[in-house]
Design a protein around this motif. Structure first.
Motif, PDB file in Angstrom:
ATOM      1  N   THR A 283      32.248 -43.298 -21.905  1.00  0.00           N
ATOM      2  CA  THR A 283      33.497 -42.959 -22.567  1.00  0.00           C
ATOM      3  C   THR A 283      33.777 -41.471 -22.358  1.00  0.00           C
ATOM      4  O   THR A 283      32.908 -40.725 -21.917  1.00  0.00           O
ATOM      5  N   TYR A 315      36.282 -49.053 -28.384  1.00  0.00           N
ATOM      6  CA  TYR A 315      35.158 -48.555 -27.575  1.00  0.00           C
ATOM      7  C   TYR A 315      35.776 -48.209 -26.227  1.00  0.00           C
ATOM      8  O   TYR A 315      35.891 -49.061 -25.345  1.00  0.00           O
ATOM      9  N   SER A 352      37.547 -42.778 -32.044  1.00  0.00           N
ATOM     10  CA  SER A 352      36.545 -43.736 -31.566  1.00  0.00           C
ATOM     11  C   SER A 352      35.492 -43.049 -30.704  1.00  0.00           C
ATOM     12  O   SER A 352      34.294 -43.356 -30.799  1.00  0.00           O
ATOM     13  N   ILE A 356      31.346 -42.599 -31.386  1.00  0.00           N
ATOM     14  CA  ILE A 356      30.285 -42.845 -30.396  1.00  0.00           C
ATOM     15  C   ILE A 356      29.376 -41.619 -30.301  1.00  0.00           C
ATOM     16  O   ILE A 356      28.146 -41.733 -30.260  1.00  0.00           O
TER      17      ILE A 356
END
Length: 421
Positions: A283, A315, A352, A356
């Motif tokens: 990501t 995600y 998001s 993470i």
């Protein structure tokens, strides 16, 4: 005056920084990879290397005492014994190694760092199993080959790049399980591994003549791009960390304790007497740039209230598969539902990615790393103040931007220390 050149090869281009012994910057250059159809990757990298150096004024090049290069971790290639690439490199996030998972697990110890579809060793096994050519080859990382172009000594790596190949940083040698596990007719020659920053050799005469480097200009062993960014930050206290928010998300926590756990894509790099514990997720900024231009990212970010929690739970990935904090080559992207309001959508993405990151640091500490006290931010994401505020809300420690964040600066420090320590 002695000057020191660091060259960073990231996912979007190459950058250079030249510093003096006090750490003062004298010159910076940049080369961006084109997005249209490219020639073979080694040619792209070589052109970027020469262009990045060419942009440095001749008067500065004449004072360069040492050079070091960083590259993306686990970007690997095969060369013939003359150093000429024999096939396209495999990039850092390429998960084709999933095809050799069974063989990888049969070779490596349980829970080892190499047990990932994107590890350097997985890619080496893929080369062995799926390349038909059996002529002698040398296995190199991106930074190894680029440094070879400068010093001409084929087959030298550093133990930061070689970690995911299976090199043992405790004993400073390749373990027997690795040597025996890859033995066969198509086994590439493994690089000799030295400490990052180790002087390897003077620049080749033709390189020195072309660019005007001094005859005694030394090329030092390099490192990975995320470790270079860590070095640039100046962090030296256990508990402090650096998050690199570039195309991908990489976290590095300075720790008294070593932590390695392949179940979560966690590994430790040796850094003096301490350990740099961390992992890297797919990501990051590349996902943001897929949906927004730089101007849109700036404008929409200023409209986000970072104190307000987004209810969107994504995600963010561009394709399936992640390495950390979830190590699953088949992990699907989650980018739905997508609101019509672009500001709301960006808020959900930023939040998001922050979740993470926070989960990553939480996991490092659960597994025994030194407790987190402060996070410095490197990479393009460091400039986004709304994102920094969101991240601080999740991390629950101070989030700061160091004076220097560029990986090329960290690599220049590595070059300087290599010839002056």
């Amino acid at each position: 005056m002695n000057l020191y050149l660091g060259i960073d090869f990231g996912t979007t281009g190459a950058r250079s920084t030249i510093i003096d012994s006090q750490g003062t910057i004298h010159c910076e250059t940049e080369y961006t990879f084109a997005h249209d159809r490219q020639p073979e990757l080694p040619s792209v990298w070589q052109n970027a290397l020469w262009d990045t150096i060419e942009q440095i004024p001749p008067a500065i090049r004449r004072q360069v005492r040492a050079i070091a290069i960083d590259g993306t971790s686990s970007t690997v290639m095969l060369c013939n014994t003359d150093g000429i690439p024999v096939c396209e490199p495999i990039l850092y996030n390429d998960a084709r190694g999933a095809a050799v998972t069974q063989r990888l697990r049969a070779i490596a110890p349980d829970n080892h760092t190499v047990l990932s579809a994107t590890s350097s060793l997985a890619k080496l096994l893929w080369f062995q199993d799926f390349r038909e050519e059996t002529t002698p080859t040398v296995f190199l990382h991106q930074a190894d080959w680029l440094a070879f172009l400068l010093h001409g000594k084929l087959g030298i790596s550093d133990y930061h790049n070689a970690l995911k190949l299976g090199f043992d940083v405790d004993t400073l040698c390749y373990p027997n399980w690795l040597i025996e596990g890859i033995a066969g007719a198509a086994t590439p020659e493994l690089p000799q591994v030295v400490a990052p920053g180790t002087p390897v050799g003077e620049v080749r005469a033709q390189v020195g003549d072309r660019f005007g480097f001094p005859r005694n200009c030394m090329v030092c062993a390099g490192t990975t791009d995320s470790i270079a960014a860590f070095l640039a930050s100046g962090v030296h206290l256990p508990g402090e960390a650096v998050t690199s928010l570039g195309s991908t998300l990489a976290v590095k926590l300075l720790s008294h304790t070593r932590v390695d756990d392949s179940r979560y894509g966690i590994y430790s790099h040796k850094l003096g007497d301490l350990w740099l514990v961390g992992g890297a997720s797919n990501t990051g900024g590349a996902v943001l740039r897929y949906f927004f231009t730089d101007v849109e990212l700036h404008n929409y970010s200023t409209q986000i209230d970072p104190a307000q929690e987004s209810l969107l739970d994504y995600y963010p990935l561009l394709k399936k598969g992640d390495r950390f904090p979830i190590n699953d080559p088949n992990l699907p992207p989650r980018l739905e539902p997508r609101p019509t309001d672009s500001v709301e959508f960006l808020h959900g993405l930023l939040e998001s990615i922050a979740r993470i990151e926070a989960r990553g640091y939480q996991l490092l500490q659960e597994l025994g790393a030194t407790p987190l006290t402060k996070v410095y931010t490197a990479g393009g994401g460091a400039k986004n103040s709304a994102w920094s505020a969101i991240r601080q809300r999740y991390l629950k420690v101070a989030v700061e931007t160091p004076v220097h964040t560029a990986a090329a600066y960290g690599t220049a420090l590595l070059a300087m220390r290599g010839v002056t320590d």
